[in-house]
Structure formats: C-alpha cells, structure tokens
Design an enzyme around this catalytic site. Structure first.
Site, PDB file in Angstrom:
ATOM      1  N   HIS A 177      86.294  61.111  -5.411  1.00 13.13           N
ATOM      2  CA  HIS A 177      85.086  61.006  -6.235  1.00 13.13           C
ATOM      3  C   HIS A 177      83.964  61.727  -5.482  1.00 13.13           C
ATOM      4  CE1 HIS A 177      87.318  57.913  -8.297  1.00 13.13           C
ATOM      5  NE2 HIS A 177      86.293  57.494  -9.014  1.00 13.13           N
ATOM      6  N   ASP A 184      88.087  56.404 -16.764  1.00  9.40           N
ATOM      7  CA  ASP A 184      87.591  55.766 -15.536  1.00  9.40           C
ATOM      8  C   ASP A 184      87.943  54.269 -15.474  1.00  9.40           C
ATOM      9  OD1 ASP A 184      86.418  55.769 -13.047  1.00  9.40           O
ATOM     10  OD2 ASP A 184      84.360  56.012 -13.740  1.00  9.40           O
ATOM     11  N   ASP A 185      87.107  53.432 -16.061  1.00  6.94           N
ATOM     12  CA  ASP A 185      87.338  51.980 -16.080  1.00  6.94           C
ATOM     13  C   ASP A 185      87.139  51.493 -17.511  1.00  6.94           C
ATOM     14  OD1 ASP A 185      87.412  51.384 -13.019  1.00  6.94           O
ATOM     15  OD2 ASP A 185      85.616  52.599 -13.303  1.00  6.94           O
ATOM     16  N   HIS A 237      91.950  60.381 -14.521  1.00  7.28           N
ATOM     17  CA  HIS A 237      90.977  59.563 -13.763  1.00  7.28           C
ATOM     18  C   HIS A 237      90.897  58.186 -14.409  1.00  7.28           C
ATOM     19  CE1 HIS A 237      86.697  59.450 -11.754  1.00  7.28           C
ATOM     20  NE2 HIS A 237      87.220  58.235 -11.825  1.00  7.28           N
ATOM     21  N   HIS A 296      91.190  54.007 -13.118  1.00  8.24           N
ATOM     22  CA  HIS A 296      91.419  52.951 -12.125  1.00  8.24           C
ATOM     23  C   HIS A 296      92.129  51.810 -12.835  1.00  8.24           C
ATOM     24  CE1 HIS A 296      88.433  54.800  -9.306  1.00  8.24           C
ATOM     25  NE2 HIS A 296      87.938  55.245 -10.446  1.00  8.24           N
ATOM     26  N   GLU A 321      79.184  62.010  -8.427  1.00  8.52           N
ATOM     27  CA  GLU A 321      78.937  61.048  -9.520  1.00  8.52           C
ATOM     28  C   GLU A 321      77.484  60.589  -9.372  1.00  8.52           C
ATOM     29  OE1 GLU A 321      81.140  57.362  -9.190  1.00  8.52           O
ATOM     30  OE2 GLU A 321      80.868  56.853 -11.308  1.00  8.52           O
TER      31      GLU A 321
END
Ligand code: ADE
Ligand code: ZN
Length: 337
Positions: free
Chosen positions: A197, A278-279, A17, A19, A200
C-alpha cells in the site's frame, strides 16, 4: 440500473486488492462473536452498522482490528473466505488475489496456522465451486516493527509454497516503505511477489520508495502519485499496476466525493489502474458495486470499463496462457457493448 450495469455484470474480472478480514459482514461478526463467546461492544446489528462510519484510515483500522477479534477458529476463516468467494462469483469475478493480516491474529494469541489453514481450505475449493482461481498475499502491518515482520515471516516458512506474495498495510503515514526494505529483500529471494500500500494517505515519496527500495511488482492504491508528474511518467513507462479502491477512498475520506475521484484521470494518463473493493463489508460494496458507482460518478465510457477489466488481468500474478484466456473472454464481452 444505469447505462453500464449490464456491461459491468457481464465482464469477467479479477480482484487484486481485497483484505479477507475486511469482508467480515456485520451479520457474520455477530454470528462469530456468539459462537465463539467473544465480547464485542455492540448489542445489535444496527449498532455494528453505525460503527462502520469513518473519517480517515486510522478510524477504520481501529474498528477493523476490533472486528477481527471474533475470528477464532479455522472454520471461521474458512467461512469468511467462502462467503467472499460466493459474493465474488455473483459479480463474475474469475480470479482473486487476496490479502490476509497474520499479525492481526497472532498478536491476539492465535497460532499462525489457524488463519492460513482456514483461508486455504476455502480457496482450494474456489475453482471447482465458483470457477475462481486465486493467489494468496500475506501482509505485514506497517505500524509494527520490521523485526515483528521477520518473526511472522519465520512462522510462514512452512507455508511459503502456498503463499504467492507479501504486502504492506495498516497505518501508512509515519511508517514509510523504507522501514521494511530488508524483509522485502528477503521475500524476493524466496521468489515471492511484492506489493505494498502506498500513496493512499501517504505522500508520493512513499510510492517512489515502494518502487525503488522495496522493488514492488504492484502498488496498492497509489492515488497520491498524481501529485508528482515524474512519478506518473515512471508508473506509465513501467506499466505498473495500481490497485485502486473507489468506495474505500470515499469511506476513508481520501476523496470527498466520488465525482472527484482520480480514476478517470489515471486512465487518461495511461496508468494501468484497476478497480477493487479493499474492505467491502466496511465500505459499502463488493467489486461490481465499486465499478457501478465509479462509472456513474465519473461518467466512464464503455471503453473505460473494458479497460479496467482488461487491466485487472494484465496486473494479475498469473501465467501467460491463463492471462490470454481471460483477456480473450473480456474481448468477447466487449464486442457487444
Ligand atoms: N488494512 C485493511 N484495509 C486497509 C487499507 N485500505 N489501507 C491500509 N491498511 C488496510
Ligand atoms: Zn487495502
């Protein structure tokens, strides 16, 4: 150094996961803005860093979409992807399944081909340069319409042999999975893997929808599944992979404190939870930093940490021979701890 840092560093891991646009570091954002002559509302690195403070998902997404505007050329996407792979290699990551948001780029006038060419040219070097295998997952922005998603899917057709799956991201609440039932059915017909997603910020009902209506192969995040015992049972029975993102959850106030994070409970319940970044440029750390901080906050055992690494390969979209090799490599390390 805390007790498990050496184990975390030594374990081979997969990241499921991530991005790519969320790996845009403030330094790179400044560099790309300068080389592409893109106006950004920040003059200094400190101003960019100060903007990376969020109180919820939407707060973050506003900055994330703004940050993307500096990505203009194939070379930018290549450099962005290569920098992520280099950092992942340093964390002993052996396999990555990365997301990109084509609509974040086509909406501002880039050709669909620009991001994907740059991303794939970096990913195609990953095995030789870093020993990392990959899958590429194209996400649809859920705040846009399903019709927009179909337009993007049309643009992606020539690239489908190079795209392994589709995902669903952006503002969750108010944009339930059922908004995208038709595009998920179309992608499945093309043989693509399906992730979304869910849970969340959105309720457990969105996770049910992702399972029942979208027929996903994996749930991204899934934190709020724990509010629903029947849902937990379903996820455990199916050994559905959850791609959990501890530092993201902390930054976006999905949890107020890492010590209150549900990861340990997920493992105790028998859920196939994984750890992901994630980010990472926005949330304070790449994969090992996520492992280290969550291990410390939840007092995870060495066994828990090995389970997380094992789960990352169990949940990966890879062939069984490759999976078996990675799992054996995990056990080789686990024996020493
Ligand atoms: N886009 C990038 N990161 C995201 C996240 N954590 N949730 C939803 N959309 C995203
Ligand atoms: Zn995400």
């Amino acid at each position: 150094m805390s007790t498990h840092d050496a184990l975390i560093a030594a374990l081979p891991k997969a990241e499921l996961h991530l991005h790519l646009e969320g790996s845009l570091e403030p330094e790179q954002l400044m560099e790309f803005a300068a080389r592409n002559k893109v106006d950004i509302p920040f003059k200094t690195l400190d101003e960019v860093k100060a903007a990376y403070e969020f109180s919820n998902l939407q707060d973050f997404l506003d900055i994330y979409y703004q940050g993307m505007s500096v990505l203009q050329t194939e070379q930018d996407f290549h450099d962005l992807t290569d920098a992520y792979l280099q950092r992942s290699h340093a964390d002993n990551v052996r396999h990555v399944e990365v997301f990109f948001d084509p609509q974040g780029h086509t909406e501002r006038g880039l050709d669909f081909d620009v991001p994907i060419r740059g991303i794939l040219s970096a990913l195609d070097n990953a095995k030789e340069k870093y020993g990392i295998s990959y899958r590429l997952i194209m996400c649809f922005l859920r705040h846009l319409s399903e019709e927009d998603a179909f337009t993007t899917f049309e643009q992606a057709q020539p690239w489908l042999p190079r795209i392994h799956g589709i995902g669903l991201d952006s503002s969750e609440v108010g944009h339930p999975p059922t908004k995208f039932t038709n595009i998920y059915a179309a992608a499945k017909l093309k043989g693509l893997k399906l992730v979304a997603h869910a849970g969340e910020e959105g309720p457990p009902g969105y996770v049910w929808e992702a399972l029942n209506e979208l027929n996903v192969d994996r749930i991204d995040h899934g934190n709020r599944s724990l509010e629903d015992d029947m849902l937990v049972k379903r996820l455990v029975d199916e050994q559905m992979t959850l791609t959990v993102c501890p530092l993201s959850n902390l930054s976006l106030c999905v949890v107020n404190d890492l010590a209150a994070h549900p990861l340990k409970r997920m493992l105790q319940l028998g859920l196939r939870a994984t750890v992901n970044s994630d980010d990472p440029a926005y949330f304070g750390g790449y994969l090992n930093e996520n492992y280290r901080q969550i291990a410390e906050a939840l007092k995870l055992s060495a066994d828990d940490i090995v389970t997380l690494a094992r789960n990352s390969f169990m949940g990966a979209f890879m062939d069984e021979a490759q999976r078996a090799e990675h799992l054996a490599a995990v056990e080789d390390i686990a024996r020493y701890y």
